[in-house]
Design an enzyme around this catalytic site. Sequence first.
Site, PDB file in Angstrom:
ATOM      1  N   HIS A  40     -16.477  30.185  89.641  1.00 41.53           N
ATOM      2  CA  HIS A  40     -15.778  29.054  90.267  1.00 41.53           C
ATOM      3  C   HIS A  40     -16.849  28.012  90.635  1.00 41.53           C
ATOM      4  O   HIS A  40     -17.538  27.516  89.753  1.00 41.53           O
ATOM      5  CB  HIS A  40     -14.991  29.612  91.459  1.00 41.53           C
ATOM      6  CG  HIS A  40     -14.000  28.689  92.102  1.00 41.53           C
ATOM      7  ND1 HIS A  40     -13.659  27.472  91.601  1.00 41.53           N
ATOM      8  CD2 HIS A  40     -13.265  28.832  93.248  1.00 41.53           C
ATOM      9  CE1 HIS A  40     -12.767  26.895  92.389  1.00 41.53           C
ATOM     10  NE2 HIS A  40     -12.518  27.695  93.399  1.00 41.53           N
ATOM     11  N   HIS A  76     -11.772  26.904  81.021  1.00 40.15           N
ATOM     12  CA  HIS A  76     -11.027  26.656  82.253  1.00 40.15           C
ATOM     13  C   HIS A  76      -9.684  27.348  82.151  1.00 40.15           C
ATOM     14  O   HIS A  76      -9.094  27.390  81.083  1.00 40.15           O
ATOM     15  CB  HIS A  76     -10.820  25.146  82.455  1.00 40.15           C
ATOM     16  CG  HIS A  76     -10.520  24.803  83.868  1.00 40.15           C
ATOM     17  ND1 HIS A  76      -9.250  24.860  84.380  1.00 40.15           N
ATOM     18  CD2 HIS A  76     -11.332  24.428  84.877  1.00 40.15           C
ATOM     19  CE1 HIS A  76      -9.307  24.519  85.660  1.00 40.15           C
ATOM     20  NE2 HIS A  76     -10.543  24.263  85.991  1.00 40.15           N
ATOM     21  N   ASP A 136     -18.364  21.514  85.820  1.00 37.43           N
ATOM     22  CA  ASP A 136     -19.665  22.027  86.242  1.00 37.43           C
ATOM     23  C   ASP A 136     -20.753  21.903  85.176  1.00 37.43           C
ATOM     24  O   ASP A 136     -21.911  22.175  85.451  1.00 37.43           O
ATOM     25  CB  ASP A 136     -19.537  23.501  86.643  1.00 37.43           C
ATOM     26  CG  ASP A 136     -18.791  23.652  87.949  1.00 37.43           C
ATOM     27  OD1 ASP A 136     -19.053  22.839  88.851  1.00 37.43           O
ATOM     28  OD2 ASP A 136     -17.948  24.547  88.057  1.00 37.43           O
TER      29      ASP A 136
HETATM   30  N1  CMC Z   1     -18.170  31.416  77.299  1.00 39.70           N
HETATM   31  C1  CMC Z   1     -17.816  32.263  76.311  1.00 39.70           C
HETATM   32  N2  CMC Z   1     -16.586  32.767  76.163  1.00 39.70           N
HETATM   33  C2  CMC Z   1     -15.675  32.409  77.062  1.00 39.70           C
HETATM   34  C3  CMC Z   1     -15.953  31.518  78.110  1.00 39.70           C
HETATM   35  C4  CMC Z   1     -17.258  31.024  78.205  1.00 39.70           C
HETATM   36  N3  CMC Z   1     -17.591  30.184  79.190  1.00 39.70           N
HETATM   37  N4  CMC Z   1     -14.854  31.332  78.858  1.00 39.70           N
HETATM   38  C5  CMC Z   1     -13.898  32.077  78.298  1.00 39.70           C
HETATM   39  N5  CMC Z   1     -14.384  32.726  77.202  1.00 39.70           N
HETATM   40  C6  CMC Z   1     -13.640  33.589  76.279  1.00 39.70           C
HETATM   41  C7  CMC Z   1     -13.335  34.928  76.926  1.00 39.70           C
HETATM   42  O1  CMC Z   1     -14.359  35.879  76.656  1.00 39.70           O
HETATM   43  C8  CMC Z   1     -12.031  35.283  76.269  1.00 39.70           C
HETATM   44  O2  CMC Z   1     -12.297  35.721  74.945  1.00 39.70           O
HETATM   45  P1  CMC Z   1     -11.403  36.902  74.298  1.00 39.70           P
HETATM   46  O3  CMC Z   1      -9.996  36.351  74.294  1.00 39.70           O
HETATM   47  O4  CMC Z   1     -12.000  37.130  72.957  1.00 39.70           O
HETATM   48  O5  CMC Z   1     -11.568  38.076  75.222  1.00 39.70           O
HETATM   49  C9  CMC Z   1     -11.318  33.930  76.147  1.00 39.70           C
HETATM   50  O6  CMC Z   1     -12.378  32.967  76.080  1.00 39.70           O
HETATM   51  C10 CMC Z   1     -10.402  33.606  77.317  1.00 39.70           C
HETATM   52  O7  CMC Z   1     -11.172  33.638  78.506  1.00 39.70           O
HETATM   53  P2  CMC Z   1     -10.692  34.190  79.919  1.00 39.70           P
HETATM   54  O8  CMC Z   1     -11.876  34.757  80.630  1.00 39.70           O
HETATM   55  O9  CMC Z   1      -9.497  35.084  79.728  1.00 39.70           O
HETATM   56  O10 CMC Z   1     -10.196  32.863  80.602  1.00 39.70           O
HETATM   57  P3  CMC Z   1      -9.882  32.663  82.139  1.00 39.70           P
HETATM   58  O11 CMC Z   1      -8.848  31.627  82.212  1.00 39.70           O
HETATM   59  O12 CMC Z   1      -9.614  33.963  82.814  1.00 39.70           O
HETATM   60  O13 CMC Z   1     -11.287  32.148  82.718  1.00 39.70           O
HETATM   61  C11 CMC Z   1     -13.052  30.774  83.398  1.00 39.70           C
HETATM   62  C12 CMC Z   1     -11.570  30.832  83.004  1.00 39.70           C
HETATM   63  C13 CMC Z   1     -13.371  29.360  83.896  1.00 39.70           C
HETATM   64  C14 CMC Z   1     -13.338  31.762  84.554  1.00 39.70           C
HETATM   65  C15 CMC Z   1     -13.908  31.134  82.167  1.00 39.70           C
HETATM   66  O14 CMC Z   1     -13.678  30.216  81.112  1.00 39.70           O
HETATM   67  C16 CMC Z   1     -15.394  31.201  82.497  1.00 39.70           C
HETATM   68  O15 CMC Z   1     -15.883  32.253  82.934  1.00 39.70           O
HETATM   69  N6  CMC Z   1     -16.161  30.072  82.289  1.00 39.70           N
HETATM   70  C17 CMC Z   1     -17.552  30.042  82.670  1.00 39.70           C
HETATM   71  C18 CMC Z   1     -17.686  29.823  84.175  1.00 39.70           C
HETATM   72  C19 CMC Z   1     -17.370  28.397  84.571  1.00 39.70           C
HETATM   73  O16 CMC Z   1     -17.863  27.445  83.969  1.00 39.70           O
HETATM   74  N7  CMC Z   1     -16.570  28.242  85.643  1.00 39.70           N
HETATM   75  C20 CMC Z   1     -16.240  26.920  86.191  1.00 39.70           C
HETATM   76  C21 CMC Z   1     -14.797  26.615  86.026  1.00 39.70           C
HETATM   77  S1  CMC Z   1     -14.401  24.906  86.372  1.00 39.70           S
HETATM   78  C22 CMC Z   1     -14.777  24.607  88.012  1.00 39.70           C
HETATM   79  C23 CMC Z   1     -14.212  25.581  88.980  1.00 39.70           C
HETATM   80  O17 CMC Z   1     -13.135  26.149  88.819  1.00 39.70           O
HETATM   81  O18 CMC Z   1     -14.857  25.785  89.995  1.00 39.70           O
END
Ligand code: CMC
Length: 436
Positions: free
Chosen positions: A275, A314, A370
Site C-alpha cells: 500500500h 492496482h 507510487d
Molecule cells: N509485479 C508483478 N506481478 C504482479 C504485480 C507486480 N507489481 N502486481 C500484480 N501482479 C500479478 C500477480 O502476481 C497476479 O498474477 P497471477 O494472476 O499470475 O497470479 C496478477 O498480477 C494479479 O495480481 P494480484 O496480486 O491478484 O492483484 P491485487 O489486486 O490483489 O494486488 C497490488 C494489487 C497493488 C497489491 C499489486 O498489484 C502489487 O503488489 N503491486 C506492487 C505494490 C504496489 O505498487 N502497491 C501500490 C499500490 S497503489 C498505491 C496504494 O494503494 O497505496
Amino acid sequence: MGENGVGGPNTLSIRDNRTGREYEVDILDGDVIRAMDLRQIKVDESDFGMMAYDPAYTNTASTRSTITYIDGGKGILRYRGYPIEQLAERSSFLEVAYLILKGELPKQGELDQFVHDVTFHTYVHENMTKLMEGFRYDAHAMGMLISSVSALSTFYPEAKEIHDAGVRWEQIVRLVAKMPTLSAYAFRHHRGLPYVYPENELSYTANFLNMLFRIGTREYKPNPVLERALDVLFILHADHEQNCSTTAMRVIGSSHADPYSALSGAMAALYGPLHGGANEAVLRMLRRIGSVDNIPDFMKKVRSQEERLMGFGHRVYKAYDPRASIIKRTADEVFEVTGRNPLLDIALELEKIALNEDYFVQRNLYPNVDFYSGIIYQAMGFPVEMFPVLFAIPRTVGWLAQWQELLEDSEQKIARPRQVYLGSGERNFVSVEDRG
Ligand code: CMC
C-alpha cells in the site's frame, strides 16, 4: 421478496437448486444487491442462511459514499465530482482538503478561515518532543508518526465526543495541521537535528519544508517549484475511496474510537509495502537494480514471479493510474530544479518494457501513483523512510472525510464480518499429561 415486485425490472431472480425455491432481491444503485437479502435463502428453518464469501473484499461495497469516484477501467479519479487533473492544475492542497471534507469548493472567505485555522493549530504540545526523544536514533519515521498520532488522543480527551459535529471538526483541523509538524519532528529526530517550530506566515507545504530542512537561524526559502510540486503530490494523495487504510479507518471508527486512535490504525495499514509503503519499496528496488543493464535479469525474475515490480498494478485501476501521469509531468518540473535523478532512466526503461510485454499487458499492470513519486521525493532531499510519511500527511484528509461520512451514515454499525468456520467440530479437553 424485492420491493420492485416479482420479476420487476430492478430485481434479481435467484434459484436455489438445492431446494428448487426461487427468490427475488432488489437491485440498488445500478448493479448492487444487499448481502443481507441473501440471508433468506435457506435449506430449512434451522439453516443460518446464505452468505457471500469475499476474502479481501474484492467485490463487496462496504458503504455508499459521495467523496471519491474512481473508474478503474477508464483511469478516472474525481474528488466530489471534480477531475483530479483539474484539481492538480488549478487548486491548492488546503482548498482540495476543504472540498473533500466539506463536499463543496470553499468560497474565498471560507478558504481563508480554513487556511487560518489549520495554520494556527500546527504547534504540538512540548511533551510530544519528549515522546519523540524516546525513540532510537534509527527508528523508522513512519513508526514514530503512527505512535505520536496515537499519543495525541491522550492530549485531547474531548475527541471521544465523536457525535458532536463541532468537536469532530476541531479534531479534523488539528490533525490536518499537526501531521506535517509531527512528520518533520520524526525526520529531525532521525537526523539528530533540533526540532524547528512551525512558521505561521508560510504556506502549508513551505512550512513543512522549513521544519524539515532549515538549519540553525539561517532563513530557509523553499524553491517555489518544489513547494508547488509537493502541494500537487499532496492533492494527488488526498483520498482514494475504500482502499486498505481507509477501510481500517472506517472499521476502527465504527467502534466509536476517537479519531487519533483510528487514524493511527489507518496509518499502520498504509505503512505496508503493498500500500503506502510501495513508494519506499520502489526506490529500494530501483537502487537494487542499479543500472539499465541489469533490467533484463530483473524482469526475468518478475515474469517467473520471484520478484514483484513495485509501483505497478492496482486492485482498481486496470488502466494507467491518472495520478501517475500527473506525477510524471511533475517530475520533469522538479528535475529542472534539482537535476535529473539517475534512477529515472531505470524507471523509464522498466515502464517501457512493462507496457509492451505480455506478462504485464495481460494482467493490466500499469504504473501506479507510487512508481514515480519516490524518485521525486528523493530528488527533493527526502530519505526513503519519509516516503510513506509523505503519503500519510495528505491522506489524513481522506481518512477523516471518510470517518465523518461513516458517523453520519444511519446505515452504518460496528463493522463485524462473518466467517466460514472450517476448524474441528466439538471435542473434549485432554490434560497435558494425557496428550502422548
Ligand atoms: N509485479 C508483478 N506481478 C504482479 C504485480 C507486480 N507489481 N502486481 C500484480 N501482479 C500479478 C500477480 O502476481 C497476479 O498474477 P497471477 O494472476 O499470475 O497470479 C496478477 O498480477 C494479479 O495480481 P494480484 O496480486 O491478484 O492483484 P491485487 O489486486 O490483489 O494486488 C497490488 C494489487 C497493488 C497489491 C499489486 O498489484 C502489487 O503488489 N503491486 C506492487 C505494490 C504496489 O505498487 N502497491 C501500490 C499500490 S497503489 C498505491 C496504494 O494503494 O497505496
